[in-house]
Design an enzyme around this catalytic site. Structure first.
Site, short mmCIF file in Angstrom:
data_model
loop_
_atom_site.label_atom_id
_atom_site.label_comp_id
_atom_site.label_asym_id
_atom_site.label_seq_id
_atom_site.Cartn_x
_atom_site.Cartn_y
_atom_site.Cartn_z
N LYS A 78 1.76 3.78 -11.52
CA LYS A 78 0.55 2.98 -11.28
C LYS A 78 0.19 2.10 -12.49
CE LYS A 78 -0.09 4.40 -7.03
NZ LYS A 78 0.11 3.49 -5.88
N TYR B 201 3.76 9.66 -11.37
CA TYR B 201 2.75 8.95 -10.57
C TYR B 201 1.89 8.01 -11.44
CZ TYR B 201 -0.90 8.04 -7.11
OH TYR B 201 -1.79 7.42 -6.26
N ASN C 6 0.80 -1.22 0.00
CA ASN C 6 0.00 0.00 0.00
C ASN C 6 0.83 1.27 0.00
OD1 ASN C 6 -2.36 1.86 0.95
ND2 ASN C 6 -0.84 1.98 2.59
P1 NAD Z 1 -0.98 8.57 2.75
O1 NAD Z 1 0.00 9.59 2.30
O2 NAD Z 1 -1.99 8.92 3.78
O3 NAD Z 1 -0.24 7.24 3.21
C1 NAD Z 1 0.83 6.71 2.50
C2 NAD Z 1 1.53 5.69 3.34
O4 NAD Z 1 2.69 5.23 2.62
C3 NAD Z 1 2.02 6.27 4.67
O5 NAD Z 1 1.84 5.33 5.69
C4 NAD Z 1 3.50 6.51 4.41
O6 NAD Z 1 4.30 6.43 5.57
C5 NAD Z 1 3.82 5.36 3.46
N1 NAD Z 1 5.02 5.66 2.67
C6 NAD Z 1 5.17 6.59 1.71
N2 NAD Z 1 6.44 6.60 1.27
C7 NAD Z 1 7.11 5.64 1.98
C8 NAD Z 1 8.42 5.17 1.98
N3 NAD Z 1 9.37 5.67 1.18
N4 NAD Z 1 8.74 4.16 2.85
C9 NAD Z 1 7.81 3.63 3.66
N5 NAD Z 1 6.54 4.05 3.70
C10 NAD Z 1 6.20 5.04 2.86
O7 NAD Z 1 -1.67 8.10 1.40
P2 NAD Z 1 -2.92 7.17 1.09
O8 NAD Z 1 -3.91 8.03 0.40
O9 NAD Z 1 -3.35 6.36 2.25
O10 NAD Z 1 -2.24 6.25 -0.03
C11 NAD Z 1 -2.07 4.87 0.10
C12 NAD Z 1 -1.95 4.27 -1.28
O11 NAD Z 1 -3.15 4.54 -2.01
C13 NAD Z 1 -0.80 4.84 -2.14
O12 NAD Z 1 -0.18 3.78 -2.85
C14 NAD Z 1 -1.51 5.78 -3.09
O13 NAD Z 1 -0.81 5.96 -4.30
C15 NAD Z 1 -2.84 5.07 -3.27
N6 NAD Z 1 -3.92 5.94 -3.73
C16 NAD Z 1 -4.41 6.94 -2.94
C17 NAD Z 1 -5.43 7.75 -3.43
C18 NAD Z 1 -6.03 8.87 -2.61
O14 NAD Z 1 -6.82 9.66 -3.17
N7 NAD Z 1 -5.74 9.01 -1.35
C19 NAD Z 1 -5.94 7.53 -4.72
C20 NAD Z 1 -5.41 6.51 -5.48
C21 NAD Z 1 -4.40 5.71 -4.98
#
Ligand code: NAD
Length: 247
Positions: free
Chosen positions: A159, A155, A90
């Site tokens: 994906k 990005y 994730n």
């Molecule tokens: P967020 O920023 O709240 O959480 C991201 C998590 O990834 C955090 O726990 C962070 O510590 C961890 N992380 C990031 N870089 C890291 C690294 N180098 N090493 C270790 N941990 C790392 O974001 P989110 O919205 O919960 O995103 C989670 C996933 O969902 C991601 O892969 C993101 O691309 C995907 N996503 C999110 C959305 C959205 O709208 N929020 C939409 C599509 C996809």
């Protein structure tokens, strides 16, 4: 739905990852969450234990972009629990820099954590799953993996790669009873979108037929389903959880 299963969730300290950890615990799994810093891991564990002291959850901080560190963490988990049933990749970062302002370093950074880190976690874990008769790997994609994104090319590129890795490994690992799927969230209310002004969220929401951004718990439900035996014949699927958004 996950009684007795052992699950790893990367980026499990906040946002969608934290909701997945909670949902898995509520459904009987033992969860090892990976975070980037000990402090955020400790905070997440504290709030989970406050919700339910019985939940079997622990945290680790391997550098996800370091294959050797990730392998070491995975082997420790196998040593302690004897198996790994579920791997959720994730952790990820988002980016919207226009091409003309982009640097090669920025591009590498997003590919390192959003693509290479998934491979580094899958490599040792899939071997353990194979030995144990199977498992479920769930990657995190995005709605931009289907439509692209008008700025921040790293990005969506990352994906699209997640989808390619997911579908290819589903085909390769099916014979070992390892299912590989991805969830493709739309705009979801986490820190990743919290920095956006209300007017931007409102504008985006107008493009979402369901009329609002998703909640992390709604995305986590898809991760629960794909990890469970209810999805026993589903592999190589990119499951959109985006309120029917087409950007
Ligand atoms: P967020 O920023 O709240 O959480 C991201 C998590 O990834 C955090 O726990 C962070 O510590 C961890 N992380 C990031 N870089 C890291 C690294 N180098 N090493 C270790 N941990 C790392 O974001 P989110 O919205 O919960 O995103 C989670 C996933 O969902 C991601 O892969 C993101 O691309 C995907 N996503 C999110 C959305 C959205 O709208 N929020 C939409 C599509 C996809």
């Amino acid at each position: 739905m996950l009684k007795g299963k052992v699950a790893i969730v990367t980026g499990g300290t906040r946002g969608i990852g934290y909701s997945i950890v909670k949902k898995y615990l509520e459904n009987g799994a033992k969860v090892i969450l990976f975070g980037s810093r000990q402090e955020t891991v400790d905070n997440a564990l504290k709030s989970l234990k406050e919700e339910n002291a019985e939940w079997e959850v622990e945290g680790m901080c391997p550098t996800l972009t370091d294959a050797a560190q990730v392998e070491e963490a995975v082997l420790k988990i196998k040593e302690k629990y004897g198996k790994i049933d579920i791997l959720v990749n994730n952790a990820g970062i988002s980016q919207s820099t226009p091409l003309y302002d982009y640097t090669p370093e920025e591009f590498d950074k997003v590919i390192d954590i959003n693509v290479k880190a998934l491979f580094y976690a899958i490599l040792p874990t899939a071997k353990i799953m194979k030995e144990n008769g199977g498992g479920s790997i769930i990657n995190t994609s995005s709605m931009v993996s289907l439509a692209g994104q008008a700025s921040g090319v790293g990005y969506p590129t990352s994906k699209f790669a997640v989808n390619g890795m997911t579908i290819s490994l589903a085909r390769e690992l099916g014979k070992d009873h390892i299912r590989v799927n991805a969830v493709a969230p739309g705009v979801t209310r986490t820190d990743m979108v919290a920095s956006l002004p209300d007017e931007v969220v409102n504008r985006i929401s107008m493009q979402i037929p369901i009329g609002r951004p998703g909640e992390p718990e709604e995305v986590a439900d898809a991760f629960l389903f794909l990890a469970s035996d209810m999805a026993s014949y589903i592999s190589g699927e990119i499951l959109s959880v985006d309120g029917a958004t087409w950007i």
